[in-house]
Design a protein around this motif. Structure first.
Motif, PDB file in Angstrom:
ATOM      1  N   LEU A 305       0.845  -1.188   0.000  1.00  0.00           N
ATOM      2  CA  LEU A 305       0.000   0.000   0.000  1.00  0.00           C
ATOM      3  C   LEU A 305       0.881   1.238   0.000  1.00  0.00           C
ATOM      4  N   SER A 306       0.590   2.175  -0.914  1.00  0.00           N
ATOM      5  CA  SER A 306       1.413   3.373  -1.078  1.00  0.00           C
ATOM      6  C   SER A 306       0.544   4.589  -1.341  1.00  0.00           C
ATOM      7  N   GLY A 307       1.197   5.750  -1.315  1.00  0.00           N
ATOM      8  CA  GLY A 307       0.551   7.012  -1.655  1.00  0.00           C
ATOM      9  C   GLY A 307       1.490   7.811  -2.537  1.00  0.00           C
ATOM     10  N   HIS A 308       1.829   9.017  -2.105  1.00  0.00           N
ATOM     11  CA  HIS A 308       2.883   9.857  -2.676  1.00  0.00           C
ATOM     12  C   HIS A 308       2.502  10.579  -3.964  1.00  0.00           C
ATOM     13  N   THR A 309       1.782   9.934  -4.854  1.00  0.00           N
ATOM     14  CA  THR A 309       1.565  10.511  -6.195  1.00  0.00           C
ATOM     15  C   THR A 309       0.474  11.572  -6.220  1.00  0.00           C
ATOM     16  N   HIS A 310      -0.470  11.525  -5.283  1.00  0.00           N
ATOM     17  CA  HIS A 310      -1.651  12.400  -5.266  1.00  0.00           C
ATOM     18  C   HIS A 310      -2.498  12.227  -6.518  1.00  0.00           C
ATOM     19  N   GLY A 311      -2.255  11.154  -7.269  1.00  0.00           N
ATOM     20  CA  GLY A 311      -2.969  10.980  -8.530  1.00  0.00           C
ATOM     21  C   GLY A 311      -2.620  12.049  -9.551  1.00  0.00           C
ATOM     22  N   GLY A 312      -1.501  12.765  -9.294  1.00  0.00           N
ATOM     23  CA  GLY A 312      -1.112  13.875 -10.163  1.00  0.00           C
ATOM     24  C   GLY A 312      -1.534  15.225  -9.619  1.00  0.00           C
ATOM     25  N   GLN A 313      -2.588  15.262  -8.812  1.00  0.00           N
ATOM     26  CA  GLN A 313      -3.158  16.429  -8.129  1.00  0.00           C
ATOM     27  C   GLN A 313      -3.717  17.473  -9.079  1.00  0.00           C
ATOM     28  N   ILE A 314      -2.917  18.013  -9.972  1.00  0.00           N
ATOM     29  CA  ILE A 314      -3.422  19.024 -10.905  1.00  0.00           C
ATOM     30  C   ILE A 314      -3.013  18.601 -12.318  1.00  0.00           C
ATOM     31  N   TRP A 315      -3.992  18.194 -13.106  1.00  0.00           N
ATOM     32  CA  TRP A 315      -3.715  17.759 -14.480  1.00  0.00           C
ATOM     33  C   TRP A 315      -3.040  18.881 -15.253  1.00  0.00           C
ATOM     34  N   PRO A 316      -2.045  18.549 -16.090  1.00  0.00           N
ATOM     35  CA  PRO A 316      -1.546  17.238 -16.511  1.00  0.00           C
ATOM     36  C   PRO A 316      -0.288  16.779 -15.769  1.00  0.00           C
ATOM     37  N   PHE A 317      -0.124  17.184 -14.495  1.00  0.00           N
ATOM     38  CA  PHE A 317       1.087  16.848 -13.763  1.00  0.00           C
ATOM     39  C   PHE A 317       1.261  15.346 -13.592  1.00  0.00           C
ATOM     40  N   ARG A 318       0.166  14.576 -13.718  1.00  0.00           N
ATOM     41  CA  ARG A 318       0.252  13.129 -13.571  1.00  0.00           C
ATOM     42  C   ARG A 318       1.264  12.516 -14.543  1.00  0.00           C
ATOM     43  N   TYR A 319       1.438  13.132 -15.706  1.00  0.00           N
ATOM     44  CA  TYR A 319       2.370  12.571 -16.693  1.00  0.00           C
ATOM     45  C   TYR A 319       3.823  12.769 -16.272  1.00  0.00           C
ATOM     46  N   LEU A 320       4.091  13.822 -15.519  1.00  0.00           N
ATOM     47  CA  LEU A 320       5.432  13.999 -14.960  1.00  0.00           C
ATOM     48  C   LEU A 320       5.653  13.020 -13.804  1.00  0.00           C
ATOM     49  N   VAL A 321       4.612  12.803 -12.992  1.00  0.00           N
ATOM     50  CA  VAL A 321       4.720  11.834 -11.899  1.00  0.00           C
ATOM     51  C   VAL A 321       5.039  10.455 -12.448  1.00  0.00           C
ATOM     52  N   ARG A 322       4.436  10.118 -13.561  1.00  0.00           N
ATOM     53  CA  ARG A 322       4.630   8.790 -14.149  1.00  0.00           C
ATOM     54  C   ARG A 322       6.076   8.548 -14.569  1.00  0.00           C
ATOM     55  N   LEU A 323       6.847   9.602 -14.799  1.00  0.00           N
ATOM     56  CA  LEU A 323       8.258   9.442 -15.135  1.00  0.00           C
ATOM     57  C   LEU A 323       9.060   8.922 -13.956  1.00  0.00           C
ATOM     58  N   ASP A 324       8.557   9.152 -12.735  1.00  0.00           N
ATOM     59  CA  ASP A 324       9.285   8.772 -11.526  1.00  0.00           C
ATOM     60  C   ASP A 324       8.705   7.548 -10.835  1.00  0.00           C
ATOM     61  N   GLN A 325       7.427   7.266 -11.079  1.00  0.00           N
ATOM     62  CA  GLN A 325       6.750   6.192 -10.367  1.00  0.00           C
ATOM     63  C   GLN A 325       6.137   5.199 -11.362  1.00  0.00           C
ATOM     64  N   PRO A 326       6.062   3.918 -10.989  1.00  0.00           N
ATOM     65  CA  PRO A 326       5.511   2.927 -11.917  1.00  0.00           C
ATOM     66  C   PRO A 326       4.007   3.038 -12.091  1.00  0.00           C
ATOM     67  N   VAL A 327       3.325   3.636 -11.117  1.00  0.00           N
ATOM     68  CA  VAL A 327       1.867   3.745 -11.121  1.00  0.00           C
ATOM     69  C   VAL A 327       1.491   5.091 -10.525  1.00  0.00           C
ATOM     70  N   VAL A 328       0.436   5.717 -11.054  1.00  0.00           N
ATOM     71  CA  VAL A 328      -0.033   6.985 -10.507  1.00  0.00           C
ATOM     72  C   VAL A 328      -1.149   6.770  -9.495  1.00  0.00           C
ATOM     73  N   ARG A 329      -2.044   5.821  -9.757  1.00  0.00           N
ATOM     74  CA  ARG A 329      -3.063   5.471  -8.778  1.00  0.00           C
ATOM     75  C   ARG A 329      -3.720   4.158  -9.167  1.00  0.00           C
ATOM     76  N   GLY A 330      -4.310   3.473  -8.179  1.00  0.00           N
ATOM     77  CA  GLY A 330      -5.075   2.268  -8.459  1.00  0.00           C
ATOM     78  C   GLY A 330      -4.315   0.993  -8.164  1.00  0.00           C
ATOM     79  N   LEU A 331      -4.954  -0.126  -8.499  1.00  0.00           N
ATOM     80  CA  LEU A 331      -4.416  -1.458  -8.223  1.00  0.00           C
ATOM     81  C   LEU A 331      -3.633  -1.967  -9.424  1.00  0.00           C
ATOM     82  N   SER A 332      -2.450  -2.522  -9.163  1.00  0.00           N
ATOM     83  CA  SER A 332      -1.606  -3.045 -10.242  1.00  0.00           C
ATOM     84  C   SER A 332      -0.865  -4.282  -9.754  1.00  0.00           C
ATOM     85  N   ARG A 333      -0.442  -5.111 -10.695  1.00  0.00           N
ATOM     86  CA  ARG A 333       0.297  -6.332 -10.361  1.00  0.00           C
ATOM     87  C   ARG A 333       1.755  -6.171 -10.749  1.00  0.00           C
TER      88      ARG A 333
END
Length: 374
Positions: A305-333
């Motif tokens: 269980l993790s947090g940190h990304t804020h889901g990007g918080q203010i679009w389109p910042f989520r695409y920059l977050v994705r450069l650093d993290q494998p997932v921005v939000r949700g369940l993944s394997r």
């Protein structure tokens, strides 16, 4: 600063709008004044010592405003180019450019108003079932409520914190997890905002791990504060929760930035967190940043269980977050066994806006058995 203010300046003031000189001068002065003053406001508001909450509020809010204005201005410039390409508005004159500028301002105002509401509201509840093949039948239906990134900070949200606690207490949690980034500021400074966490109810355990922001705000003090409030601080350690004759290992690690903080005894140490745990038991690991999942998968962790990304918080910042993290939000394997759930965050950092990135309090109901049992 130039990259942030240039698109708004171009779209609103310079791209054929032909505004009167006083309008252009005033707009230019406002953008340049912000670009020059913003770094000083950030230093005054967010440096480790002598934080000025008033400066932080101005800096953070203005950053959000400029970011949304930047996004809308870029979209406006693209729209203007497309309209010109299709011959809409003719080849000359300022009518189309002024219309685009007005549309940019209206869109930015709507997004900022909506984004402020989304940031300041009590989060929505997100529910999902998570099936873990190694989970014993006695633990089937275990309810884990996940909080992350409350970021108690310069904007006093003590009342909001109390309402979040009231919400959590309606969810009949067996385990409540806070996945880090509890605050921006020291435990003493954010004491009133964190106090409602002491009233959170859970049937079996309340656990907390540090996030990266604690390492600029007395991380050990926050571990002590959460212990004072009755939470188990999983500082590279684990505990066991039992129900119906079955056991789950509940482990936590410090944030990955802990080692570089220079704070003695702080680093992300999964081996220490799992030391003495029965390798046959299922493991739920709390680690602030999703990218720690690579190590969790190597160790055979069942769920992180993790947090940190804020889901990007203010679009389109989520695409920059994705450069650093494998997932921005949700369940993944990840790998053969490991599942990762990444929260979009319960609060917000800095700018009091959430645009296309809603906050959440998450209820994960753990289910025994594998996919073949579904």
């Amino acid at each position: 600063m130039v990259l942030l203010v240039l698109p708004p300046w171009w779209t609103l003031l310079a791209a054929g709008t032909d505004w009167p000189l006083p309008v252009v001068a005033a707009g230019t002065a406002a953008l340049v004044g912000w670009a020059v003053g913003f770094p000083f406001l950030m230093l005054a508001g967010h440096r480790s010592s002598s934080r000025d909450d008033r400066a932080a509020r101005v800096a953070d809010t203005s950053l959000g405003v400029v970011w949304v204005l930047w996004t809308c201005s870029v979209l406006g410039a693209v729209a203007d180019g497309l309209l010109a390409g299709f011959g809409v508005g003719g080849s000359g004159g300022s009518g189309r450019a002024r219309l685009v500028a007005a549309a940019v301002l209206v869109l930015a105002a709507v997004l900022l108003g909506w984004g402020y509401h989304e940031a300041m509201r009590v989060p929505r509840v997100r529910r999902l079932d998570v099936r873990l093949p190694r989970l014993g039948q006695g633990l089937d239906g275990l309810r884990v409520v996940l909080l992350a990134d409350t970021h108690y900070g310069p904007i006093d949200r003590a009342a909001w914190s109390a309402k979040v606690t009231e919400l959590v207490n309606t969810l009949d949690a067996d385990v409540v997890v806070h996945a880090g980034d509890i605050a921006d500021g020291t435990p003493e400074r954010r004491r009133a905002q964190s106090a409602p966490l002491g009233a959170v109810r859970a049937g079996l355990a309340r656990v907390y791990v540090t996030g990266n922001h604690e390492y600029g705000s007395e991380a050990q003090g926050w571990l002590d504060r959460m212990s004072e409030l009755g939470w188990d601080a999983l500082h590279n350690r684990h505990l066991r929760v039992e129900r119906g004759g079955d056991t789950l290992v509940l482990a936590g690690v410090d944030d990955v930035t802990a080692e570089s903080s220079g704070l003695a005894g702080h680093r992300a140490d999964l081996a220490a967190a799992l030391a003495g745990a029965d390798p046959e038991l299922p493991v739920l690991l709390v680690a602030h940043q999703p990218k720690y999942v690579a190590r969790a998968a190597e160790a055979g962790v069942d769920l992180q269980l993790s947090g940190h990304t804020h889901g990007g918080q203010i679009w389109p910042f989520r695409y920059l977050v994705r450069l650093d993290q494998p997932v921005v939000r949700g369940l993944s394997r990840h790998g053969d066994r490991t599942l990762l759930y990444t929260s979009g965050g319960t609060g917000f950092w800095g700018p009091p806006f959430r645009v296309f990135a809603p906050s959440e309090v998450t209820v994960l109901t753990l289910r025994a058995g594998g996919p073949e049992d579904q």
